[in-house]
Design a protein around this motif. Sequence first.
Motif, PDB file in Angstrom:
ATOM      1  N   ARG A   1      20.780  28.376  36.140  1.00  0.00           N
ATOM      2  CA  ARG A   1      21.030  28.469  37.293  1.00  0.00           C
ATOM      3  C   ARG A   1      21.193  29.495  37.749  1.00  0.00           C
ATOM      4  O   ARG A   1      20.500  29.551  38.616  1.00  0.00           O
ATOM      5  CB  ARG A   1      22.147  28.278  37.243  1.00  0.00           C
ATOM      6  N   ALA A   2      21.214  30.566  37.472  1.00  0.00           N
ATOM      7  CA  ALA A   2      21.497  32.013  38.324  1.00  0.00           C
ATOM      8  C   ALA A   2      19.631  32.757  38.429  1.00  0.00           C
ATOM      9  O   ALA A   2      19.660  32.825  39.078  1.00  0.00           O
ATOM     10  CB  ALA A   2      22.262  33.327  37.588  1.00  0.00           C
ATOM     11  N   ILE A   3      19.051  32.066  37.656  1.00  0.00           N
ATOM     12  CA  ILE A   3      17.880  32.577  37.727  1.00  0.00           C
ATOM     13  C   ILE A   3      17.219  31.860  38.508  1.00  0.00           C
ATOM     14  O   ILE A   3      16.340  32.841  39.541  1.00  0.00           O
ATOM     15  CB  ILE A   3      17.067  32.711  36.148  1.00  0.00           C
ATOM     16  N   ALA A   4      17.270  30.438  38.675  1.00  0.00           N
ATOM     17  CA  ALA A   4      17.262  29.714  39.732  1.00  0.00           C
ATOM     18  C   ALA A   4      16.795  30.411  41.455  1.00  0.00           C
ATOM     19  O   ALA A   4      16.260  30.011  41.964  1.00  0.00           O
ATOM     20  CB  ALA A   4      17.182  28.383  38.964  1.00  0.00           C
ATOM     21  N   SER A   5      18.724  30.405  41.108  1.00  0.00           N
ATOM     22  CA  SER A   5      18.806  30.720  42.946  1.00  0.00           C
ATOM     23  C   SER A   5      18.351  31.661  42.952  1.00  0.00           C
ATOM     24  O   SER A   5      17.926  31.811  44.291  1.00  0.00           O
ATOM     25  CB  SER A   5      20.160  31.001  42.757  1.00  0.00           C
ATOM     26  N   GLU A   6      17.976  32.698  42.041  1.00  0.00           N
ATOM     27  CA  GLU A   6      17.711  34.164  42.279  1.00  0.00           C
ATOM     28  C   GLU A   6      15.803  34.240  42.740  1.00  0.00           C
ATOM     29  O   GLU A   6      15.933  34.617  44.308  1.00  0.00           O
ATOM     30  CB  GLU A   6      17.656  35.230  40.882  1.00  0.00           C
ATOM     31  N   LEU A   7      15.512  32.917  41.787  1.00  0.00           N
ATOM     32  CA  LEU A   7      14.004  33.229  41.652  1.00  0.00           C
ATOM     33  C   LEU A   7      13.757  32.287  43.169  1.00  0.00           C
ATOM     34  O   LEU A   7      12.855  32.514  44.253  1.00  0.00           O
ATOM     35  CB  LEU A   7      13.391  32.674  41.120  1.00  0.00           C
ATOM     36  N   ARG A   8      14.428  31.507  43.526  1.00  0.00           N
ATOM     37  CA  ARG A   8      14.163  30.624  44.801  1.00  0.00           C
ATOM     38  C   ARG A   8      14.378  31.917  46.116  1.00  0.00           C
ATOM     39  O   ARG A   8      13.457  31.621  47.183  1.00  0.00           O
ATOM     40  CB  ARG A   8      15.115  29.763  45.287  1.00  0.00           C
ATOM     41  N   ASN A   9      15.109  32.420  46.410  1.00  0.00           N
ATOM     42  CA  ASN A   9      16.539  33.537  47.162  1.00  0.00           C
ATOM     43  C   ASN A   9      14.812  34.358  47.195  1.00  0.00           C
ATOM     44  O   ASN A   9      14.992  35.217  48.583  1.00  0.00           O
ATOM     45  CB  ASN A   9      16.807  34.184  46.769  1.00  0.00           C
ATOM     46  N   GLY A  10      14.490  34.845  46.040  1.00  0.00           N
ATOM     47  CA  GLY A  10      13.488  35.773  46.494  1.00  0.00           C
ATOM     48  C   GLY A  10      12.221  35.640  46.452  1.00  0.00           C
ATOM     49  O   GLY A  10      11.498  35.912  47.498  1.00  0.00           O
ATOM     50  N   ILE A  11      11.396  34.100  46.375  1.00  0.00           N
ATOM     51  CA  ILE A  11      10.307  33.618  46.863  1.00  0.00           C
ATOM     52  C   ILE A  11      10.117  33.371  48.002  1.00  0.00           C
ATOM     53  O   ILE A  11       9.673  33.357  49.367  1.00  0.00           O
ATOM     54  CB  ILE A  11      10.122  32.800  45.960  1.00  0.00           C
ATOM     55  N   GLU A  12      12.064  32.784  48.971  1.00  0.00           N
ATOM     56  CA  GLU A  12      12.031  32.427  50.038  1.00  0.00           C
ATOM     57  C   GLU A  12      11.492  33.791  51.177  1.00  0.00           C
ATOM     58  O   GLU A  12      11.574  33.456  52.480  1.00  0.00           O
ATOM     59  CB  GLU A  12      13.121  31.526  50.202  1.00  0.00           C
ATOM     60  N   LYS A  13      12.082  34.580  50.565  1.00  0.00           N
ATOM     61  CA  LYS A  13      12.665  36.219  51.177  1.00  0.00           C
ATOM     62  C   LYS A  13      11.367  36.612  51.808  1.00  0.00           C
ATOM     63  O   LYS A  13      10.380  36.614  53.117  1.00  0.00           O
ATOM     64  CB  LYS A  13      12.920  37.405  50.662  1.00  0.00           C
ATOM     65  N   VAL A  14      10.540  36.770  50.529  1.00  0.00           N
ATOM     66  CA  VAL A  14       8.653  36.943  51.110  1.00  0.00           C
ATOM     67  C   VAL A  14       7.914  36.109  51.746  1.00  0.00           C
ATOM     68  O   VAL A  14       7.460  36.179  52.823  1.00  0.00           O
ATOM     69  CB  VAL A  14       8.049  37.291  49.530  1.00  0.00           C
ATOM     70  N   LEU A  15       8.323  34.427  51.966  1.00  0.00           N
ATOM     71  CA  LEU A  15       7.388  33.993  52.877  1.00  0.00           C
ATOM     72  C   LEU A  15       7.816  34.185  53.710  1.00  0.00           C
ATOM     73  O   LEU A  15       7.306  33.966  54.756  1.00  0.00           O
ATOM     74  CB  LEU A  15       7.796  32.494  51.914  1.00  0.00           C
TER      75      LEU A  15
END
Length: 275
Positions: free
Chosen positions: A247-261
């Motif tokens: 769950r922590a990985i999912a949240s971190e990945l989502r936030n990182g991808i959205e920031k770059v987007l």
Amino acid sequence: MSTGNLGVSSSVASVPPVSLWRLPVAIWRLARVLGHVLVAWVKSWIIWPGLDEHGWRDENLKWSCKLLQILGIELHVRGRAHEGAKLVVANHISWLDIVAINSVVPSRFVSKAEVGRWPLIGRLVTAAGTLYLTRERRRDAMRVLGLMAQSLREGHTVAVFPEGTTGSGHSVMHFHPNLLQAAIDAHVPVQPVVLRYADPDAPVSAKAAYVGDTSLMQSLWWVVSANGLSVHVTVLPSQSVSHADRRAIASELRNGIEKVLYDEIDAANVKICAN
């Protein structure tokens, strides 16, 4: 080739009507797409079964790059993928996502089981090593998770869309963490990938979004009719997930991808305004 679209978001893309002068281009592209798919269908019976992993990756990459070219989509790539086995995790906008990812990081995708029964396309998807998920069976996710982990342990690259559905491309929805467990179990890194489609008028093109009540044929028509459509694939640094909480990985990945987007959209907006 495969498809990972496990659902479709409720929002509907607003795409302007196709101008008459684009019709000959669109029809020519459709004819070439059909020919490209038919050639792959024949290869899936007589050539693909005998390929090793290197041969499969090479064939997948070349076929996908050629399809983007036929569709008139310009590919822009930033970053480099981790060598060896990995779980590719990306935001989800369209059926084109599979083609775009395979043009950069050839992968085995997780798809809904119905896709395997589609005429012509189903054969290609199956031959590409797709892992099928039966959504009606609540426990089937565990079976697919085991197949994903096994494929990763064997050195393959597997790709998933944790949003579970397509979005408009302007933001990233909640990431479901379940399938990320495969990377933890197989002790392989996660490879985040950011996808964005653009055209000369917008940093996020509505012409590529496969959302709402849009049918596959309607989406394909918008794509072949588009002028100057491009796909931007940003490969972020891989992340180790051993002994991590999914769950922590999912949240971190989502936030990182959205920031770059968001950063890419802001930068593209500046360029469009400057022009």
